[in-house]
Design a protein around this motif. Structure first.
Motif, PDB file in Angstrom:
ATOM      1  N   LEU A  76       0.922  -1.259   0.107  1.00  0.00           N
ATOM      2  CA  LEU A  76      -0.141   0.044   0.138  1.00  0.00           C
ATOM      3  C   LEU A  76       0.767   1.359  -0.062  1.00  0.00           C
ATOM      4  CD1 LEU A  76      -2.792  -1.191   2.575  1.00  0.00           C
ATOM      5  CD2 LEU A  76      -2.674  -1.354   0.097  1.00  0.00           C
ATOM      6  N   LEU A  77       1.865   1.203   0.781  1.00  0.00           N
ATOM      7  CA  LEU A  77       2.831   2.550   0.644  1.00  0.00           C
ATOM      8  C   LEU A  77       3.774   2.559  -0.101  1.00  0.00           C
ATOM      9  CD1 LEU A  77       2.818   2.858   4.883  1.00  0.00           C
ATOM     10  CD2 LEU A  77       1.253   3.726   3.064  1.00  0.00           C
ATOM     11  N   ILE A  78       4.289   1.440  -0.936  1.00  0.00           N
ATOM     12  CA  ILE A  78       5.468   1.462  -1.647  1.00  0.00           C
ATOM     13  C   ILE A  78       5.144   1.057  -3.050  1.00  0.00           C
ATOM     14  CG2 ILE A  78       7.741   0.319  -2.238  1.00  0.00           C
ATOM     15  CD1 ILE A  78       8.155  -0.219   0.829  1.00  0.00           C
ATOM     16  N   LEU A  79       4.450  -0.173  -3.275  1.00  0.00           N
ATOM     17  CA  LEU A  79       4.313  -0.696  -4.474  1.00  0.00           C
ATOM     18  C   LEU A  79       2.998  -0.107  -4.909  1.00  0.00           C
ATOM     19  CD1 LEU A  79       4.874  -4.441  -3.907  1.00  0.00           C
ATOM     20  CD2 LEU A  79       6.434  -2.918  -5.148  1.00  0.00           C
ATOM     21  N   LEU A  80       1.882   0.365  -4.447  1.00  0.00           N
ATOM     22  CA  LEU A  80       0.810   0.987  -5.139  1.00  0.00           C
ATOM     23  C   LEU A  80       1.245   2.151  -5.571  1.00  0.00           C
ATOM     24  CD1 LEU A  80      -2.027   1.276  -5.461  1.00  0.00           C
ATOM     25  CD2 LEU A  80      -2.599   1.865  -3.141  1.00  0.00           C
ATOM     26  N   PRO A  81       1.721   3.351  -4.782  1.00  0.00           N
ATOM     27  CA  PRO A  81       2.063   4.612  -5.607  1.00  0.00           C
ATOM     28  C   PRO A  81       2.825   4.378  -6.440  1.00  0.00           C
ATOM     29  CG  PRO A  81       2.302   4.651  -2.958  1.00  0.00           C
ATOM     30  CD  PRO A  81       2.081   3.211  -3.323  1.00  0.00           C
ATOM     31  N   LEU A  82       3.990   3.376  -6.463  1.00  0.00           N
ATOM     32  CA  LEU A  82       5.025   3.169  -7.571  1.00  0.00           C
ATOM     33  C   LEU A  82       4.376   2.680  -8.760  1.00  0.00           C
ATOM     34  CD1 LEU A  82       7.937   3.038  -8.408  1.00  0.00           C
ATOM     35  CD2 LEU A  82       8.284   0.717  -7.299  1.00  0.00           C
ATOM     36  N   ALA A  83       3.444   1.466  -8.553  1.00  0.00           N
ATOM     37  CA  ALA A  83       2.657   0.930  -9.743  1.00  0.00           C
ATOM     38  C   ALA A  83       2.005   2.061 -10.526  1.00  0.00           C
ATOM     39  CB  ALA A  83       1.810   0.014  -9.488  1.00  0.00           C
ATOM     40  N   LEU A  84       1.258   2.976  -9.570  1.00  0.00           N
ATOM     41  CA  LEU A  84       0.514   4.189 -10.364  1.00  0.00           C
ATOM     42  C   LEU A  84       1.304   4.995 -11.121  1.00  0.00           C
ATOM     43  CD1 LEU A  84      -2.147   4.757  -7.506  1.00  0.00           C
ATOM     44  CD2 LEU A  84      -2.484   3.413  -9.810  1.00  0.00           C
ATOM     45  N   MET A 156       0.963  -7.007  -7.872  1.00  0.00           N
ATOM     46  CA  MET A 156       0.312  -5.862  -8.155  1.00  0.00           C
ATOM     47  C   MET A 156       0.608  -5.305  -9.679  1.00  0.00           C
ATOM     48  SD  MET A 156      -0.647  -4.815  -5.190  1.00  0.00           S
ATOM     49  CE  MET A 156      -0.712  -2.963  -4.854  1.00  0.00           C
ATOM     50  N   ALA A 157       1.753  -5.983 -10.267  1.00  0.00           N
ATOM     51  CA  ALA A 157       2.041  -6.154 -11.650  1.00  0.00           C
ATOM     52  C   ALA A 157       0.765  -6.641 -12.631  1.00  0.00           C
ATOM     53  CB  ALA A 157       3.128  -6.374 -11.895  1.00  0.00           C
ATOM     54  N   ILE A 158       0.551  -7.938 -11.993  1.00  0.00           N
ATOM     55  CA  ILE A 158      -0.607  -8.551 -12.519  1.00  0.00           C
ATOM     56  C   ILE A 158      -1.952  -7.866 -12.407  1.00  0.00           C
ATOM     57  CG2 ILE A 158      -2.029 -10.455 -12.529  1.00  0.00           C
ATOM     58  CD1 ILE A 158       0.515 -12.186 -11.623  1.00  0.00           C
ATOM     59  N   ALA A 159      -2.171  -7.233 -11.111  1.00  0.00           N
ATOM     60  CA  ALA A 159      -3.756  -6.732 -11.209  1.00  0.00           C
ATOM     61  C   ALA A 159      -3.354  -5.432 -11.968  1.00  0.00           C
ATOM     62  CB  ALA A 159      -3.835  -6.289  -9.750  1.00  0.00           C
ATOM     63  N   LEU A 160      -2.339  -4.562 -11.921  1.00  0.00           N
ATOM     64  CA  LEU A 160      -2.318  -3.560 -12.909  1.00  0.00           C
ATOM     65  C   LEU A 160      -2.682  -3.641 -13.998  1.00  0.00           C
ATOM     66  CD1 LEU A 160      -1.722  -0.454 -12.804  1.00  0.00           C
ATOM     67  CD2 LEU A 160       0.586  -0.961 -13.276  1.00  0.00           C
ATOM     68  N   SER A 161      -2.335  -4.873 -14.666  1.00  0.00           N
ATOM     69  CA  SER A 161      -2.399  -4.983 -16.088  1.00  0.00           C
ATOM     70  C   SER A 161      -3.782  -5.131 -16.261  1.00  0.00           C
ATOM     71  CB  SER A 161      -1.734  -6.308 -16.314  1.00  0.00           C
ATOM     72  OG  SER A 161      -2.255  -7.555 -15.988  1.00  0.00           O
ATOM     73  N   GLN A 162      -4.752  -5.806 -15.382  1.00  0.00           N
ATOM     74  CA  GLN A 162      -6.103  -5.748 -15.589  1.00  0.00           C
ATOM     75  C   GLN A 162      -7.014  -4.636 -15.362  1.00  0.00           C
ATOM     76  OE1 GLN A 162      -7.062  -8.790 -16.610  1.00  0.00           O
ATOM     77  NE2 GLN A 162      -5.022  -9.110 -16.497  1.00  0.00           N
ATOM     78  N   VAL A 163      -6.303  -3.632 -14.992  1.00  0.00           N
ATOM     79  CA  VAL A 163      -7.107  -2.171 -14.872  1.00  0.00           C
ATOM     80  C   VAL A 163      -6.247  -1.074 -15.445  1.00  0.00           C
ATOM     81  CG1 VAL A 163      -8.384  -3.028 -12.781  1.00  0.00           C
ATOM     82  CG2 VAL A 163      -6.196  -1.800 -12.498  1.00  0.00           C
ATOM     83  N   GLU A 164      -5.607  -1.219 -16.258  1.00  0.00           N
ATOM     84  CA  GLU A 164      -4.727  -0.156 -16.762  1.00  0.00           C
ATOM     85  C   GLU A 164      -5.300   0.844 -17.677  1.00  0.00           C
ATOM     86  OE1 GLU A 164      -1.377  -1.796 -18.937  1.00  0.00           O
ATOM     87  OE2 GLU A 164      -2.857  -3.144 -20.225  1.00  0.00           O
ATOM     88  N   ASP A 165      -6.615   0.482 -18.353  1.00  0.00           N
ATOM     89  CA  ASP A 165      -7.357   1.305 -19.102  1.00  0.00           C
ATOM     90  C   ASP A 165      -8.252   2.045 -18.178  1.00  0.00           C
ATOM     91  OD1 ASP A 165      -5.919   0.405 -21.356  1.00  0.00           O
ATOM     92  OD2 ASP A 165      -7.190  -1.143 -21.513  1.00  0.00           O
ATOM     93  N   THR A 166      -8.416   1.982 -16.971  1.00  0.00           N
ATOM     94  CA  THR A 166      -9.529   2.610 -16.078  1.00  0.00           C
ATOM     95  C   THR A 166      -8.723   3.884 -15.653  1.00  0.00           C
ATOM     96  OG1 THR A 166      -8.783   1.298 -14.282  1.00  0.00           O
ATOM     97  CG2 THR A 166     -10.529   0.409 -15.398  1.00  0.00           C
ATOM     98  N   THR A 167      -9.695   4.596 -14.681  1.00  0.00           N
ATOM     99  CA  THR A 167      -9.305   5.918 -14.178  1.00  0.00           C
ATOM    100  C   THR A 167      -8.253   5.546 -13.158  1.00  0.00           C
ATOM    101  OG1 THR A 167     -10.947   6.003 -12.614  1.00  0.00           O
ATOM    102  CG2 THR A 167     -11.441   6.840 -14.449  1.00  0.00           C
ATOM    103  N   LEU A 168      -7.470   6.702 -12.655  1.00  0.00           N
ATOM    104  CA  LEU A 168      -6.557   6.521 -11.714  1.00  0.00           C
ATOM    105  C   LEU A 168      -7.005   6.226 -10.471  1.00  0.00           C
ATOM    106  CD1 LEU A 168      -3.408   7.094 -10.968  1.00  0.00           C
ATOM    107  CD2 LEU A 168      -4.030   9.388 -10.322  1.00  0.00           C
TER     108      LEU A 168
END
Length: 314
Positions: A76-84, A156-168
Motif C-alpha cells: 500500500l505504501l511502496i508498490l501501490l504509489p510506484l505502480a500508479l 500488483m503488476a498482474i493486477a495493474l495489467s487488468q485495470v490499466e485502461d481505467t481511471t487513476l
C-alpha cells in the motif's frame, strides 16, 4: 508467467475487474476467485514459516503480525504509489523492475541450496548460538518482508495489467483491494500452519481418545510438515524468480528460453492424460526453478567474490 503464480493471474484478474466495476462487487469477485488464490498462498505460505520456525511459541504470532504489517506497507505504501506512477509515466520500466526482483529471489533460493549442500552460511541461523535474540528476530522479519516485497510486486503488476485502461482512482482502489485481500489470505494461512502444533498439544491433553489421537498425530506431523515447507519455500523462490526472468526476457524480445519452458510444459501435458495439467505445470515449474538456480548461483558467487575483495564476509 511464474508457474507458482499461474493460478493467481486469473484470481487477480477477477478481483481487479470486480473492483474496477464497482466496490460492491469486490466481495463477489473474491468469492468466485477464492479457489484460484491458492497459487500465491502456496508460494508465500511455503516461504514465510521458514522465517518463524525455531522461535518460542509466544513469539510466533507476533512475528507473523510484524511480517503482515510489513507486507501491507510493501503493497500500500511502496508498490501501490510506484505502480500508479510507473503506469502513468514509464510503463516500460515495470518489466525490468520485476526482473530485478526475480534476480533477488533466485539469489536467495540459490543461497539456501548452497547452504543445504554444506556451503558457507550467510548471516546468523537458528543452528548458531543466538547472542542477541531481539536483533536476530528483527533480522528474520526484515528478510521475510524483503522476500514478500518481490512476490507482492508480481501480484500488483498482474493486477495493474487488468485495470490499466481505467481511471487513476479506480486503479488505486483495485490495487489496494487486491493487496489487502491477498495479504490477509496468505498470512492467515501462515498463522494456522505455524500454530498447528500448539493445537495438537492442546488436543493431546484432552480426555477424549479421539482428541488425544488427533493431537498426537499433529504433534508428530507438524515438524515434518514445517521441514517440508522449508524445502518447498526454497523451491518457490527459485521457480517464481526463474519464472519472472523467463517471462521478462520474453517481453523484452528474447523469447527462446520461455519457449523452451512452454514447449516442455505442453509436451508433458500432452502425454499426461488426466494428469496432463499437473505434469505440464510441474514441467514449467522445474525449468523455471533450474533457470532461477543457475542465475542465483552466479549472483551468489559474484556476491561472495565481491565480499572477499572488500575483506568482509558475505
Amino acid at each position: 508467467m511464474p508457474s507458482g503464480l499461474v493460478a493467481l493471474l486469473d484470481d487477480v484478474s477477477v478481483i481487479a475487474r470486480a473492483a474496477s466495476a464497482s466496490l460492491d462487487d469486490v466481495g463477489a469477485g473474491v468469492a468466485k476467485a477464492g479457489s484460484k488464490a491458492a497459487g500465491v498462498v502456496i508460494d508465500d505460505a511455503a516461504v514465510t514459516p521458514g522465517y518463524v520456525t525455531g522461535f518460542t511459541p509466544d513469539r510466533e504470532l507476533p512475528i507473523i503480525w510484524k511480517i503482515t504489517k510489513g507486507s501491507l506497507r510493501n503493497k500500500l505504501l511502496i508498490l501501490l504509489p510506484l505502480a500508479l506512477l510507473l503506469s502513468a509515466l514509464l510503463p516500460s520500466a515495470i518489466i525490468p523492475i520485476l526482473m530485478l526482483g526475480g534476480c533477488y529471489l533466485s539469489f536467495e533460493g540459490a543461497e539456501k541450496v548452497i547452504e543445504k549442500l554444506g556451503g558457507q552460511k550467510h548471516g546468523e541461523t537458528l543452528e548458531d548460538p543466538i547472542e542477541d535474540a531481539v536483533s536476530f528476530e528483527n533480522a528474520r522479519v526484515s528478510g521475510a518482508i524483503r522476500t514478500d516485497l518481490i512476490l507482492s510486486a508480481e501480484i500488483m503488476a498482474i493486477a495493474l495489467s487488468q485495470v490499466e485502461d481505467t481511471t487513476l482512482l479506480t486503479r488505486a482502489v483495485a490495487l489496494a483491494a487486491v493487496g489487502v485481500l491477498i495479504t490477509a489470505g496468505v498470512y492467515g494461512a501462515v498463522a494456522l500452519i505455524v500454530k498447528m502444533d500448539d493445537v495438537g498439544l492442546h488436543l493431546a491433553q484432552k480426555t477424549g481418545a479421539a482428541a488425544q489421537a488427533t493431537g498426537r498425530f499433529l504433534l508428530r506431523a507438524m515438524p515434518v510438515v514445517l521441514q517440508l515447507l522449508g524445502s518447498v519455500g526454497t523451491l518457490a523462490m527459485l521457480w517464481v524468480g526463474g519464472g519472472i526472468i523467463l517471462h521478462g526476457l520474453e517481453e523484452l524480445g528474447l523469447p527462446q528460453p520461455a519457449h523452451v519452458a512452454h514447449g516442455i510444459e505442453h509436451a508433458l501435458a500432452g502425454i499426461g492424460g488426466p494428469l496432463g495439467g499437473a505434469l505440464g505445470w510441474l514441467g514449467y515449474a522445474t525449468v523455471s526453478a533450474l533457470a532461477g538456480l543457475a542465475l542465483g548461483t552466479v549472483i551468489a558467487v559474484l556476491a561472495h567474490m565481491a565480499g572477499a575483495l572488500r575483506g568482509k564476509p558475505h
